[in-house]
Design a protein around this motif. Structure first.
Motif, PDB file in Angstrom:
ATOM      1  N   GLU A 214       7.499  -3.512  37.648  1.00 57.97           N
ATOM      2  CA  GLU A 214       6.573  -3.453  39.550  1.00 57.97           C
ATOM      3  C   GLU A 214       7.028  -4.696  39.396  1.00 57.97           C
ATOM      4  O   GLU A 214       6.639  -4.701  41.404  1.00 57.97           O
ATOM      5  CB  GLU A 214       5.450  -2.528  38.564  1.00 57.97           C
ATOM      6  CG  GLU A 214       5.836  -1.319  38.293  1.00 57.97           C
ATOM      7  CD  GLU A 214       4.662  -0.496  38.158  1.00 57.97           C
ATOM      8  OE1 GLU A 214       4.428   0.636  38.505  1.00 57.97           O
ATOM      9  OE2 GLU A 214       3.368  -1.207  38.491  1.00 57.97           O
ATOM     10  N   GLU A 217      10.587  -5.607  40.600  1.00 61.45           N
ATOM     11  CA  GLU A 217      11.531  -4.811  41.917  1.00 61.45           C
ATOM     12  C   GLU A 217      10.110  -3.984  42.290  1.00 61.45           C
ATOM     13  O   GLU A 217      10.901  -3.578  43.548  1.00 61.45           O
ATOM     14  CB  GLU A 217      11.688  -3.242  41.275  1.00 61.45           C
ATOM     15  CG  GLU A 217      12.630  -3.871  39.444  1.00 61.45           C
ATOM     16  CD  GLU A 217      14.278  -3.731  39.695  1.00 61.45           C
ATOM     17  OE1 GLU A 217      15.021  -2.504  39.382  1.00 61.45           O
ATOM     18  OE2 GLU A 217      14.802  -4.967  40.582  1.00 61.45           O
ATOM     19  N   GLY A 218       9.350  -4.097  42.737  1.00 64.52           N
ATOM     20  CA  GLY A 218       8.734  -4.335  44.208  1.00 64.52           C
ATOM     21  C   GLY A 218       8.135  -2.713  44.314  1.00 64.52           C
ATOM     22  O   GLY A 218       7.945  -2.271  45.062  1.00 64.52           O
ATOM     23  N   LYS A 219       8.189  -1.996  43.008  1.00 62.77           N
ATOM     24  CA  LYS A 219       7.858  -0.876  43.000  1.00 62.77           C
ATOM     25  C   LYS A 219       7.542  -0.166  42.360  1.00 62.77           C
ATOM     26  O   LYS A 219       7.301  -0.543  40.652  1.00 62.77           O
ATOM     27  CB  LYS A 219       9.185  -0.203  43.629  1.00 62.77           C
ATOM     28  CG  LYS A 219      10.554   0.255  42.378  1.00 62.77           C
ATOM     29  CD  LYS A 219      12.003   0.197  43.083  1.00 62.77           C
ATOM     30  CE  LYS A 219      12.728  -0.147  44.367  1.00 62.77           C
ATOM     31  NZ  LYS A 219      13.804   0.126  44.150  1.00 62.77           N
ATOM     32  N   PRO A 220       7.248   1.569  41.775  1.00 63.25           N
ATOM     33  CA  PRO A 220       6.259   1.658  40.790  1.00 63.25           C
ATOM     34  C   PRO A 220       7.323   2.292  38.916  1.00 63.25           C
ATOM     35  O   PRO A 220       8.609   2.110  39.546  1.00 63.25           O
ATOM     36  CB  PRO A 220       5.845   3.226  41.962  1.00 63.25           C
ATOM     37  CG  PRO A 220       5.717   3.300  42.975  1.00 63.25           C
ATOM     38  CD  PRO A 220       7.303   2.305  42.883  1.00 63.25           C
ATOM     39  N   TYR A 221       6.734   2.112  38.604  1.00 64.25           N
ATOM     40  CA  TYR A 221       7.630   2.006  37.476  1.00 64.25           C
ATOM     41  C   TYR A 221       7.939   3.548  37.393  1.00 64.25           C
ATOM     42  O   TYR A 221       9.559   3.386  36.935  1.00 64.25           O
ATOM     43  CB  TYR A 221       6.548   1.982  35.922  1.00 64.25           C
ATOM     44  CG  TYR A 221       7.801   2.365  34.748  1.00 64.25           C
ATOM     45  CD1 TYR A 221       8.991   1.411  34.536  1.00 64.25           C
ATOM     46  CD2 TYR A 221       7.448   3.059  33.855  1.00 64.25           C
ATOM     47  CE1 TYR A 221       9.612   0.906  33.402  1.00 64.25           C
ATOM     48  CE2 TYR A 221       8.531   2.610  32.607  1.00 64.25           C
ATOM     49  CZ  TYR A 221       9.350   2.325  32.771  1.00 64.25           C
ATOM     50  OH  TYR A 221       9.682   1.906  31.422  1.00 64.25           O
ATOM     51  N   SER A 222       7.988   4.433  37.731  1.00 66.28           N
ATOM     52  CA  SER A 222       8.665   5.716  37.863  1.00 66.28           C
ATOM     53  C   SER A 222      10.447   5.368  39.086  1.00 66.28           C
ATOM     54  O   SER A 222      10.710   6.391  38.278  1.00 66.28           O
ATOM     55  CB  SER A 222       7.713   6.989  38.328  1.00 66.28           C
ATOM     56  OG  SER A 222       6.774   6.343  39.163  1.00 66.28           O
ATOM     57  N   ASP A 223       9.593   4.921  40.275  1.00 66.51           N
ATOM     58  CA  ASP A 223      11.130   5.127  40.797  1.00 66.51           C
ATOM     59  C   ASP A 223      11.967   4.023  39.811  1.00 66.51           C
ATOM     60  O   ASP A 223      13.096   4.107  39.885  1.00 66.51           O
ATOM     61  CB  ASP A 223      10.524   4.019  41.609  1.00 66.51           C
ATOM     62  CG  ASP A 223       9.506   5.071  42.769  1.00 66.51           C
ATOM     63  OD1 ASP A 223       9.560   6.586  42.225  1.00 66.51           O
ATOM     64  OD2 ASP A 223       9.082   4.972  44.223  1.00 66.51           O
ATOM     65  N   ILE A 224      11.881   3.127  39.435  1.00 62.32           N
ATOM     66  CA  ILE A 224      12.618   2.172  38.584  1.00 62.32           C
ATOM     67  C   ILE A 224      13.048   2.941  37.606  1.00 62.32           C
ATOM     68  O   ILE A 224      14.175   3.086  37.646  1.00 62.32           O
ATOM     69  CB  ILE A 224      11.713   1.477  37.776  1.00 62.32           C
ATOM     70  CG1 ILE A 224      10.954   0.081  38.754  1.00 62.32           C
ATOM     71  CG2 ILE A 224      12.464   0.135  37.144  1.00 62.32           C
ATOM     72  CD1 ILE A 224      10.251  -0.953  38.427  1.00 62.32           C
ATOM     73  N   GLU A 227      15.970   5.000  39.815  1.00 62.42           N
ATOM     74  CA  GLU A 227      16.997   4.727  40.093  1.00 62.42           C
ATOM     75  C   GLU A 227      17.574   3.861  39.131  1.00 62.42           C
ATOM     76  O   GLU A 227      19.542   4.009  39.519  1.00 62.42           O
ATOM     77  CB  GLU A 227      15.881   3.510  41.313  1.00 62.42           C
ATOM     78  CG  GLU A 227      15.101   4.075  42.453  1.00 62.42           C
ATOM     79  CD  GLU A 227      15.000   3.803  43.277  1.00 62.42           C
ATOM     80  OE1 GLU A 227      15.038   2.239  43.147  1.00 62.42           O
ATOM     81  OE2 GLU A 227      14.330   3.925  43.844  1.00 62.42           O
ATOM     82  N   TYR A 243       3.592  11.164  37.309  1.00 71.17           N
ATOM     83  CA  TYR A 243       4.237  10.317  38.432  1.00 71.17           C
ATOM     84  C   TYR A 243       4.829  11.327  39.443  1.00 71.17           C
ATOM     85  O   TYR A 243       5.634  10.823  40.087  1.00 71.17           O
ATOM     86  CB  TYR A 243       5.286   9.511  38.271  1.00 71.17           C
ATOM     87  CG  TYR A 243       3.560   7.978  37.523  1.00 71.17           C
ATOM     88  CD1 TYR A 243       2.865   6.833  38.770  1.00 71.17           C
ATOM     89  CD2 TYR A 243       3.525   8.576  35.857  1.00 71.17           C
ATOM     90  CE1 TYR A 243       2.183   6.727  37.818  1.00 71.17           C
ATOM     91  CE2 TYR A 243       2.367   7.238  35.936  1.00 71.17           C
ATOM     92  CZ  TYR A 243       2.146   6.501  36.203  1.00 71.17           C
ATOM     93  OH  TYR A 243       0.758   6.239  36.056  1.00 71.17           O
TER      94      TYR A 243
END
Length: 391
Positions: A214, A217-224, A227, A243
């Motif tokens: 996180e 990447e500067g975003k939530p782990y779920s989004d990582i 993506e 999430y």
């Protein structure tokens, strides 16, 4: 999520080896025997509601899926081969693969210090031994390979309070954040050793890895995950539980007899294994790793460098396990069963690859009682499958 996997090689192995030595059988007979075996496993176990199995072989052209039982112990609804389920520590392999992607992109090195992304407050007490804080020596590689010395919140001993398994069994509506899971280790446990000095499986280490991703990447782990893994590979039925907007609809997952499939305590897994998925999605994931669609050969070879002994016949790389079946018992040395490696979860869930025979095995039993038994049953299933005549 993890529990010790110590394969009990008793009567089941003896019977299996004898069966393996019998005459070859047809594909149809293999299907029938595997189906009958899974039915017997589910019916004879009070801790299971279902069993799922997929075998996919490029060598023999065999691709079969099996689904036995019901979605949970209180339902009459049959489970399906595409039923979604909580995959426990299979998620560790996905987490490790994302770090592999970042290595391939030149953004990080496996040997970078974790203190580059985690501040002193987060690391406080997690790596302190006899008054010395070793957190500045801990690397990404050590967290990924469970050699950092950090304790394990999920199954490790505690110096105060209830162990985590007792806590969630008696309080299934408890909810956890990644930070609270790290705090459990900080407040109730002690490090097992200095960084790089030992192998000790740790879910806490993988929570730190999720927090590091996180930060990178500067975003939530779920989004990582979405993506980096799910969307590129077409894993449309996979997501990080808790999430997304709608509640998860998964088959039963039993911990000490309690079904946590709809309970908040299942948030006890996060970057260490909170992924909901299907057998088909996991097959795509493992094939992508093996076919070079995700990682470079150099990076994947590091993930699959199984240099750490987990237990007899079981070895660990980075986010992946390898089973050398010939080591599990004297009889198996002569069985011809080849080694398998891949992603494994404590609730009897796995996706494993037999490289020698270019064959994948994915399964889910959905019970903490099947951490060991799932691999025992895989040995039996392998022995049935390996008898198949190739037309």
């Amino acid at each position: 999520m993890k529990t010790a996997i110590r394969i009990a090689v008793g009567g089941i192995i003896v019977i299996g080896v004898l069966a393996y030595m019998n005459r070859p059988i047809s594909r149809e007979a293999v299907n029938e025997k595997i189906q009958q075996h899974l039915v017997k496993v589910v019916e004879s176990s009070d801790s299971l509601s279902s069993a799922l199995l997929t075998i996919y072989s490029n060598k023999t052209g065999y691709h079969e899926q099996f689904a036995v039982g019901t979605v949970n112990q209180t339902s009459d609804q049959p489970v399906q081969a595409d039923s979604p389920y909580h995959s426990a520590s299979v998620g560790k392999t996905m987490c490790a693969a994302i770090f592999g992607l970042l290595v391939d992109e030149g953004k990080i090195s496996f040997d970078d210090s974790i203190s580059a992304w985690l501040d002193a407050d987060m690391l406080r007490g997690l790596f302190e031994i006899d008054g010395t804080d070793y957190s500045n020596l801990v690397t990404l590689r050590q967290l990924l390979s469970h050699t950092s010395g950090i304790a394990d919140y999920f199954e490790g001993p505690v110096k105060s309070g209830e162990p985590m398994l007792e806590l969630i069994s008696s309080n299934p509506d408890l909810a956890f954040t990644p930070e609270s899971l790290v705090a459990f280790t900080r407040d109730h446990q002690e490090p097992v050793g200095r960084p790089g000095q030992q192998f000790h499986y740790s879910d806490t280490g993988y929570i730190l890895l999720g927090l590091i991703l996180e930060a990178i990447e500067g975003k939530p782990y779920s989004d990582i995950l979405q993506e980096r893994i799910f969307e590129p590979l077409g894993m449309m039925d996979s997501y990080l539980m808790f999430y997304r907007d709608e509640p998860a609809d998964i088959i039963g997952i039993y911990v000490n007899g309690v079904d946590l499939s709809s309970r908040d305590a299942l948030s006890v897994d996060w970057a260490g294994g909170g992924v909901v998925t299907t057998m088909a999605d996991l097959l795509m994931f493992m094939q992508a790793l093996e076919n070079g669609k995700l990682l470079s050969d150099e990076t994947y070879s590091q993930m699959t460098d199984f240099q750490y002994r987990y237990d007899k016949g079981i070895y660990y790389g980075m986010g992946m396990m390898m089973f050398d079946l010939s080591e599990l018992s004297f009889l198996l040395r002569f069985s011809g069963l080849t080694a398998m490696y891949g992603a494994v979860g404590a609730t009897g869930t796995y996706v494993l690859y037999d490289k020698d025979n270019d064959t994948y095995f994915a399964a889910n039993f959905g019970s903490l009682d099947f951490a060991e038994k799932a691999i025992e049953e895989l040995v039996t299933i392998r022995m049935i499958y390996d008898r198949m005549t190739i037309e």
